[in-house]
Write a protein that holds these residues in place. Sequence first.
Motif, PDB file in Angstrom:
ATOM      1  N   VAL A  12       9.632 134.558  74.482  1.00 49.86           N
ATOM      2  CA  VAL A  12       8.819 133.786  73.552  1.00 49.86           C
ATOM      3  C   VAL A  12       7.351 134.061  73.854  1.00 49.86           C
ATOM      4  CG1 VAL A  12       8.841 131.743  75.038  1.00 49.86           C
ATOM      5  CG2 VAL A  12       8.390 131.488  72.594  1.00 49.86           C
ATOM      6  N   GLN A  13       6.538 134.021  72.836  1.00 52.08           N
ATOM      7  CA  GLN A  13       5.103 134.216  73.028  1.00 52.08           C
ATOM      8  C   GLN A  13       4.451 132.927  73.518  1.00 52.08           C
ATOM      9  OE1 GLN A  13       3.510 135.744  69.314  1.00 52.08           O
ATOM     10  NE2 GLN A  13       3.793 137.854  70.001  1.00 52.08           N
ATOM     11  N   ALA A  14       3.364 133.083  74.217  1.00 52.77           N
ATOM     12  CA  ALA A  14       2.607 131.921  74.669  1.00 52.77           C
ATOM     13  C   ALA A  14       2.245 131.049  73.472  1.00 52.77           C
ATOM     14  CB  ALA A  14       1.352 132.367  75.404  1.00 52.77           C
ATOM     15  N   GLY A  15       2.424 129.754  73.658  1.00 50.55           N
ATOM     16  CA  GLY A  15       2.190 128.815  72.575  1.00 50.55           C
ATOM     17  C   GLY A  15       3.411 128.526  71.735  1.00 50.55           C
ATOM     18  N   GLY A  16       4.450 129.327  71.911  1.00 51.61           N
ATOM     19  CA  GLY A  16       5.662 129.168  71.121  1.00 51.61           C
ATOM     20  C   GLY A  16       6.598 128.122  71.693  1.00 51.61           C
ATOM     21  N   SER A  17       7.790 128.056  71.091  1.00 48.82           N
ATOM     22  CA  SER A  17       8.776 127.040  71.460  1.00 48.82           C
ATOM     23  C   SER A  17      10.141 127.659  71.702  1.00 48.82           C
ATOM     24  CB  SER A  17       8.904 126.000  70.335  1.00 48.82           C
ATOM     25  OG  SER A  17       7.689 125.328  70.115  1.00 48.82           O
ATOM     26  N   VAL A  18      10.881 127.026  72.576  1.00 47.70           N
ATOM     27  CA  VAL A  18      12.261 127.412  72.864  1.00 47.70           C
ATOM     28  C   VAL A  18      13.051 126.130  73.117  1.00 47.70           C
ATOM     29  CG1 VAL A  18      13.788 128.540  74.521  1.00 47.70           C
ATOM     30  CG2 VAL A  18      11.670 129.652  73.867  1.00 47.70           C
ATOM     31  N   ARG A  19      14.295 126.114  72.661  1.00 46.40           N
ATOM     32  CA  ARG A  19      15.174 124.998  72.992  1.00 46.40           C
ATOM     33  C   ARG A  19      16.349 125.508  73.806  1.00 46.40           C
ATOM     34  NH1 ARG A  19      18.688 120.657  69.434  1.00 46.40           N
ATOM     35  NH2 ARG A  19      20.085 122.441  69.166  1.00 46.40           N
ATOM     36  N   LEU A  20      16.493 124.945  74.988  1.00 48.17           N
ATOM     37  CA  LEU A  20      17.626 125.251  75.835  1.00 48.17           C
ATOM     38  C   LEU A  20      18.715 124.214  75.635  1.00 48.17           C
ATOM     39  CD1 LEU A  20      15.825 126.192  79.171  1.00 48.17           C
ATOM     40  CD2 LEU A  20      16.378 127.657  77.221  1.00 48.17           C
ATOM     41  N   SER A  21      19.948 124.650  75.764  1.00 47.29           N
ATOM     42  CA  SER A  21      21.083 123.758  75.662  1.00 47.29           C
ATOM     43  C   SER A  21      21.905 123.826  76.938  1.00 47.29           C
ATOM     44  CB  SER A  21      21.969 124.144  74.469  1.00 47.29           C
ATOM     45  OG  SER A  21      21.257 124.052  73.256  1.00 47.29           O
ATOM     46  N   LYS A  65       4.918 117.675  81.365  1.00 49.13           N
ATOM     47  CA  LYS A  65       4.813 116.422  80.624  1.00 49.13           C
ATOM     48  C   LYS A  65       3.950 116.617  79.381  1.00 49.13           C
ATOM     49  CE  LYS A  65       4.725 113.095  83.450  1.00 49.13           C
ATOM     50  NZ  LYS A  65       4.282 112.136  84.481  1.00 49.13           N
ATOM     51  N   GLY A  66       4.450 116.144  78.250  1.00 54.44           N
ATOM     52  CA  GLY A  66       3.735 116.291  76.992  1.00 54.44           C
ATOM     53  C   GLY A  66       4.052 117.581  76.248  1.00 54.44           C
ATOM     54  N   ARG A  67       4.715 118.511  76.924  1.00 55.26           N
ATOM     55  CA  ARG A  67       5.089 119.782  76.280  1.00 55.26           C
ATOM     56  C   ARG A  67       6.603 119.937  76.149  1.00 55.26           C
ATOM     57  NH1 ARG A  67       4.108 124.481  78.732  1.00 55.26           N
ATOM     58  NH2 ARG A  67       4.219 123.638  80.858  1.00 55.26           N
ATOM     59  N   PHE A  68       7.347 119.434  77.108  1.00 58.34           N
ATOM     60  CA  PHE A  68       8.804 119.559  77.114  1.00 58.34           C
ATOM     61  C   PHE A  68       9.430 118.199  76.805  1.00 58.34           C
ATOM     62  CE2 PHE A  68       9.211 123.339  80.321  1.00 58.34           C
ATOM     63  CZ  PHE A  68       8.314 124.061  79.564  1.00 58.34           C
ATOM     64  N   THR A  69      10.587 118.253  76.152  1.00 62.23           N
ATOM     65  CA  THR A  69      11.328 117.045  75.847  1.00 62.23           C
ATOM     66  C   THR A  69      12.794 117.249  76.175  1.00 62.23           C
ATOM     67  OG1 THR A  69       9.811 116.531  74.015  1.00 62.23           O
ATOM     68  CG2 THR A  69      11.919 115.368  74.066  1.00 62.23           C
ATOM     69  N   ILE A  70      13.335 116.367  77.005  1.00 57.83           N
ATOM     70  CA  ILE A  70      14.756 116.407  77.330  1.00 57.83           C
ATOM     71  C   ILE A  70      15.474 115.360  76.489  1.00 57.83           C
ATOM     72  CG2 ILE A  70      14.524 114.823  79.288  1.00 57.83           C
ATOM     73  CD1 ILE A  70      16.730 116.454  80.705  1.00 57.83           C
ATOM     74  N   SER A  71      16.627 115.738  75.979  1.00 53.95           N
ATOM     75  CA  SER A  71      17.412 114.809  75.167  1.00 53.95           C
ATOM     76  C   SER A  71      18.881 115.132  75.356  1.00 53.95           C
ATOM     77  CB  SER A  71      17.018 114.907  73.691  1.00 53.95           C
ATOM     78  OG  SER A  71      17.292 116.207  73.190  1.00 53.95           O
ATOM     79  N   GLY A  72      19.734 114.242  74.865  1.00 52.64           N
ATOM     80  CA  GLY A  72      21.158 114.477  75.033  1.00 52.64           C
ATOM     81  C   GLY A  72      21.972 113.825  73.945  1.00 52.64           C
ATOM     82  N   ASP A  73      23.143 114.357  73.739  1.00 56.39           N
ATOM     83  CA  ASP A  73      24.100 113.816  72.780  1.00 56.39           C
ATOM     84  C   ASP A  73      25.446 113.771  73.491  1.00 56.39           C
ATOM     85  OD1 ASP A  73      25.914 113.306  70.743  1.00 56.39           O
ATOM     86  OD2 ASP A  73      24.789 114.463  69.268  1.00 56.39           O
ATOM     87  N   TYR A  80      19.728 118.839  75.976  1.00 58.30           N
ATOM     88  CA  TYR A  80      18.794 119.841  75.485  1.00 58.30           C
ATOM     89  C   TYR A  80      17.457 119.745  76.212  1.00 58.30           C
ATOM     90  CZ  TYR A  80      22.126 119.457  71.645  1.00 58.30           C
ATOM     91  OH  TYR A  80      23.272 119.406  70.905  1.00 58.30           O
ATOM     92  N   LEU A  81      16.773 120.866  76.249  1.00 59.27           N
ATOM     93  CA  LEU A  81      15.399 120.882  76.736  1.00 59.27           C
ATOM     94  C   LEU A  81      14.570 121.607  75.687  1.00 59.27           C
ATOM     95  CD1 LEU A  81      13.506 120.095  79.101  1.00 59.27           C
ATOM     96  CD2 LEU A  81      13.805 122.445  79.947  1.00 59.27           C
ATOM     97  N   GLN A  82      13.800 120.839  74.938  1.00 57.98           N
ATOM     98  CA  GLN A  82      12.897 121.411  73.952  1.00 57.98           C
ATOM     99  C   GLN A  82      11.583 121.733  74.644  1.00 57.98           C
ATOM    100  OE1 GLN A  82      13.339 122.142  70.609  1.00 57.98           O
ATOM    101  NE2 GLN A  82      11.289 123.037  70.670  1.00 57.98           N
ATOM    102  N   MET A  83      11.175 122.979  74.582  1.00 53.53           N
ATOM    103  CA  MET A  83       9.971 123.419  75.279  1.00 53.53           C
ATOM    104  C   MET A  83       8.968 123.913  74.255  1.00 53.53           C
ATOM    105  SD  MET A  83      11.647 125.284  78.609  1.00 53.53           S
ATOM    106  CE  MET A  83      12.407 126.629  77.706  1.00 53.53           C
ATOM    107  N   ASP A  84       7.871 123.218  74.143  1.00 56.56           N
ATOM    108  CA  ASP A  84       6.798 123.565  73.215  1.00 56.56           C
ATOM    109  C   ASP A  84       5.546 123.944  73.993  1.00 56.56           C
ATOM    110  OD1 ASP A  84       7.972 120.764  71.353  1.00 56.56           O
ATOM    111  OD2 ASP A  84       8.405 122.876  70.941  1.00 56.56           O
ATOM    112  N   GLY A  85       4.636 124.610  73.324  1.00 56.05           N
ATOM    113  CA  GLY A  85       3.401 124.995  73.988  1.00 56.05           C
ATOM    114  C   GLY A  85       3.635 125.821  75.234  1.00 56.05           C
ATOM    115  N   MET A  86       4.541 126.771  75.116  1.00 56.79           N
ATOM    116  CA  MET A  86       4.949 127.554  76.279  1.00 56.79           C
ATOM    117  C   MET A  86       3.786 128.342  76.848  1.00 56.79           C
ATOM    118  SD  MET A  86       8.198 126.973  76.774  1.00 56.79           S
ATOM    119  CE  MET A  86       8.857 128.352  77.686  1.00 56.79           C
ATOM    120  N   ARG A  87       3.806 128.482  78.180  1.00 56.65           N
ATOM    121  CA  ARG A  87       2.781 129.215  78.921  1.00 56.65           C
ATOM    122  C   ARG A  87       3.447 130.297  79.756  1.00 56.65           C
ATOM    123  NH1 ARG A  87       0.259 123.622  81.395  1.00 56.65           N
ATOM    124  NH2 ARG A  87      -0.531 122.752  79.427  1.00 56.65           N
TER     125      ARG A  87
END
Length: 123
Positions: A12-21, A65-73, A80-87
Amino acid sequence: QIPLVESGGGLVQAGGSVRLSCAASGRTFKPYAVGWFRQAPGKEREFVAAISEYRTSTYYADSVKGRFTISGDNDKNMVYLQMDGMRPEDSAVYYCAANLEGIRTEDYEYPYWGQGTQVTVSS
């Protein structure tokens, strides 16, 4: 024993997003708290985020903190781990892990681990 399988990594490019499962294969996730850790080459494995067994509480490393979000079902046995604003410094192998003790930040407190998925952030 709870088999864990991560997916969703890649380039992923810097600034982009990825979601891990993280999937619990053949077992229910419900009693388990789940954490995400990462390890970059030459560095120790570090805590990223964790979520409680009922998916109502979360905790993050300051670095994400503020860039990644963990959630579950729990109905889907997925976390899931939603990763935004990747560096570029987020590049690492990402692991999910599970325990029956609740949110923890040390890797030795998680007895069950997946094989990891590589995330590479290009600058």
